[in-house]
Design an enzyme around this catalytic site. Structure first.
Site, short mmCIF file in Angstrom:
data_model
loop_
_atom_site.label_atom_id
_atom_site.label_comp_id
_atom_site.label_asym_id
_atom_site.label_seq_id
_atom_site.Cartn_x
_atom_site.Cartn_y
_atom_site.Cartn_z
N GLY A 285 39.90 51.69 44.16
CA GLY A 285 41.00 50.96 43.06
C GLY A 285 42.03 52.09 42.68
O GLY A 285 43.15 52.06 42.54
N THR B 155 34.08 42.85 44.92
CA THR B 155 35.49 42.35 44.73
C THR B 155 35.85 41.12 45.63
O THR B 155 35.72 41.14 46.55
CB THR B 155 36.74 43.14 44.98
OG1 THR B 155 36.51 44.69 44.33
CG2 THR B 155 38.12 42.83 44.64
N ASP C 178 41.54 48.79 40.33
CA ASP C 178 43.07 48.20 40.42
C ASP C 178 42.91 46.60 40.04
O ASP C 178 44.15 46.22 39.72
CB ASP C 178 43.36 48.61 41.82
CG ASP C 178 42.23 47.82 42.75
OD1 ASP C 178 41.07 47.82 42.55
OD2 ASP C 178 42.68 47.32 43.84
N ARG D 80 35.51 53.16 33.05
CA ARG D 80 36.47 53.07 34.20
C ARG D 80 36.99 51.71 34.66
O ARG D 80 36.24 50.78 34.37
CB ARG D 80 35.91 53.74 35.59
CG ARG D 80 36.61 53.85 36.71
CD ARG D 80 36.24 52.93 37.63
NE ARG D 80 36.82 52.99 39.19
CZ ARG D 80 36.89 52.06 40.27
NH1 ARG D 80 36.22 51.10 39.75
NH2 ARG D 80 37.52 52.35 41.22
N VAL D 81 38.01 51.60 34.63
CA VAL D 81 38.93 50.35 35.00
C VAL D 81 39.41 50.62 36.56
O VAL D 81 40.19 51.63 37.09
CB VAL D 81 40.00 50.14 34.15
CG1 VAL D 81 41.08 48.69 34.61
CG2 VAL D 81 39.58 49.71 32.78
N THR E 84 41.67 45.38 47.77
CA THR E 84 40.16 45.39 47.72
C THR E 84 40.04 46.94 48.26
O THR E 84 40.79 47.44 49.07
CB THR E 84 39.22 44.68 48.09
OG1 THR E 84 37.89 45.14 48.08
CG2 THR E 84 39.46 44.22 49.68
N GLY E 85 38.91 47.75 47.59
CA GLY E 85 38.90 49.02 48.12
C GLY E 85 39.11 50.04 46.97
O GLY E 85 38.67 49.75 45.92
N1 ASP Z 1 38.70 47.82 43.88
C1 ASP Z 1 37.23 47.90 43.39
C2 ASP Z 1 36.97 49.03 42.60
O1 ASP Z 1 37.83 50.38 42.88
C3 ASP Z 1 36.10 47.94 44.25
C4 ASP Z 1 36.36 47.10 45.61
O2 ASP Z 1 37.34 46.33 45.76
O3 ASP Z 1 35.72 47.18 46.52
O4 ASP Z 1 36.06 49.32 42.14
#
Ligand code: ASP
Length: 337
Positions: A250, A196, A227, A224-225, A247-248
C-alpha cells in the site's frame, strides 16, 4: 500540428480537459462487465453480476460484490482477517461512483461490512474519509452491528505464530500464501487467502463504479492505513475515461497516487493494460529497481468502453472478469520483474 499539441497537453495531463479521447472512438462499448482482484474475485463477481445483469447500477454491484469476500470468515478480507501486531483486526475500505462521489473508512474495528460504511460516508456525510473510533461510532449510529472483538481460528493461529518471531517484512504475493508468512498456502476449502479485494464495474447505463476493501497487511503497526481507503491511490473512477483499483504494498501505491495515475494514462489514450503497466514503470522509476525486488504492486483497470487490463510488478497476480463473453474467468496478469 494538432497531434503535436495533443501530445504536449497529454504530457501535462490536460488532454482530457481540452480534446476528446481519439483512440477509442470506434470501439463498441462492452457492458455490463465486472472485474476484480485475485481469485476471490470469482465469487464476488458472481454477486455483482446478479445486479448488473438485471440492469442494476455499478455502484450497487461493487458494494454487494465485495461484501461476499468481507463475509468469508476464513478470508484475509473482513473480520476473519489477520490482526495488527497488537492483536486487533482493523479494516480499510473505499467506494467511488461515476460522479466523483466517494467515501471511505480506515482502521475500522468490529464492523462486518466496512464497504457499506464507506458508502454511507459517501451518501450521508459531507466527508470522504472517517477513521478509527469516529468511523466506528458513525457505523453504529448508521445501524451497523458492533461485533465482538474475536479473532477467527486461522487468524488466531497465524497471530500466535507471528508473535513467536515478531518479524515484519513484505512478502510478495502474500495474498497467495495464506495468513502471513507462516501460514499454509491454501484454506481448508482449497481456496487462497487474500487481504484485499478491489472491484470495478460498468453497468448498462454506461456508468462506472469501484470498491476496495481490506484488512491490510497482517501484523501491521497499530494505526497503519494502507492504500485501499485513499481515493486516488487504492481506487479511482472517472466516468469520462475509466477506473482503476490496486492491491499490493500500500505505501508504494500511495507514493505514486497509483490509481489516479492509471486513469490519467488511460485519458492519454492508453489501453487499460498499458496504463497499468506505465504506472508500475513509474513506481520502478521513483523507487528504484533494487527496492522493488521484494514488494508486489498490482493494478487492474476498466475503461468506459468495457475494455479491461492489469499489470503487476511481479509474477503471480491474477484477476477475475465476468461479462457476457466470460461467465467468470480468471486472467493471469502480465508483470515486469
Ligand atoms: N494493499 C494492502 C496493504 O498494503 C494489501 C494488499 O493489497 O495485499 O495492506
Amino acid at each position: 500540428m494538432q497531434r503535436r499539441k495533443f501530445l504536449e497537453l497529454s504530457s501535462l495531463g490536460l488532454s482530457g480537459l481540452t480534446l476528446p479521447l481519439f483512440s477509442y472512438k470506434n470501439v463498441a462499448v462492452k457492458k455490463p462487465i465486472v472485474i476484480s482482484t485475485w481469485d476471490a474475485g470469482i465469487k464476488a463477481n458472481k454477486a455483482a453480476w446478479e445486479i448488473l445483469s438485471k440492469n442494476g447500477t455499478a455502484l450497487d454491484a461493487v458494494e454487494k460484490g465485495v461484501m461476499i469476500t468481507e463475509d468469508a470468515i476464513s478470508c484475509c478480507v473482513g473480520l476473519g482477517a489477520n490482526p495488527d501486531r497488537d492483536g486487533f483486526v482493523t479494516l480499510d475500505a473505499s467506494i467511488m461512483d461515476h460522479q466523483f462521489n466517494c467515501g471511505s473508512v480506515a482502521a475500522l474495528e468490529r464492523i462486518q461490512h466496512p464497504i457499506s460504511v464507506a458508502r454511507k460516508v459517501m451518501e450521508n456525510t459531507p466527508h470522504v474519509l472517517l477513521v478509527g473510533e469516529g468511523a466506528q461510532k458513525f457505523a453504529v449510529a448508521s445501524g451497523f452491528e458492533l461485533k465482538e472483538q474475536n479473532l477467527s481460528k486461522d487468524a488466531e493461529k497465524a497471530y500466535k505464530n507471528w508473535l513467536e518471531k515478531n518479524e515484519y517484512h513484505p512478502v510478495i504475493n502474500r495474498e497467495n500464501k495464506g495468513h502471513g508468512p507462516f501460514a499454509p498456502n491454501t484454506l481448508e476449502d482449497g481456496s487462497y487467502n487474500h487481504d484485499t479485494i478491489g472491484m470495478i464495474a460498468l453497468d448498462n447505463f454506461g456508468n462506472l463504479s469501484g470498491s476496495c476493501t481490506t484488512s491490510g497487511q497482517g501484523f501491521k503497526m497499530r494505526g497503519r492505513v494502507d492504500d485501499s481507503p485513499i481515493i486516488g491511490a487504492g481506487l479511482y473512477v472517472d466516468n469520462e475515461v475509466g477506473a482503476a483499483v490496486s492491491t499490493g504494498q500500500g505505501e508504494d501505491v500511495i507514493r505514486i497516487a497509483g490509481c489516479h495515475l492509471v486513469v490519467e494514462f488511460m485519458r492519454q489514450g492508453n489501453s487499460p493494460e498499458i496504463a497499468c503497466k506505465k504506472a508500475i514503470e513509474r513506481l520502478i522509476k521513483v523507487k528504484g529497481l533494487e527496492k522493488c525486488k521484494d514488494i508486489q504492486v498490482c493494478f487492474i483497470a476498466l475503461n468506459n468502453k468495457g475494455e479491461h487490463g492489469a499489470y503487476a510488478l511481479h509474477k503471480g497476480f491474477n484477476y477475475a472478469i465476468q461479462n457476457s463473453d466470460y461467465p467468470n474467468k480468471l486472467f493471469d496478469s502480465k508483470f515486469i520483474l
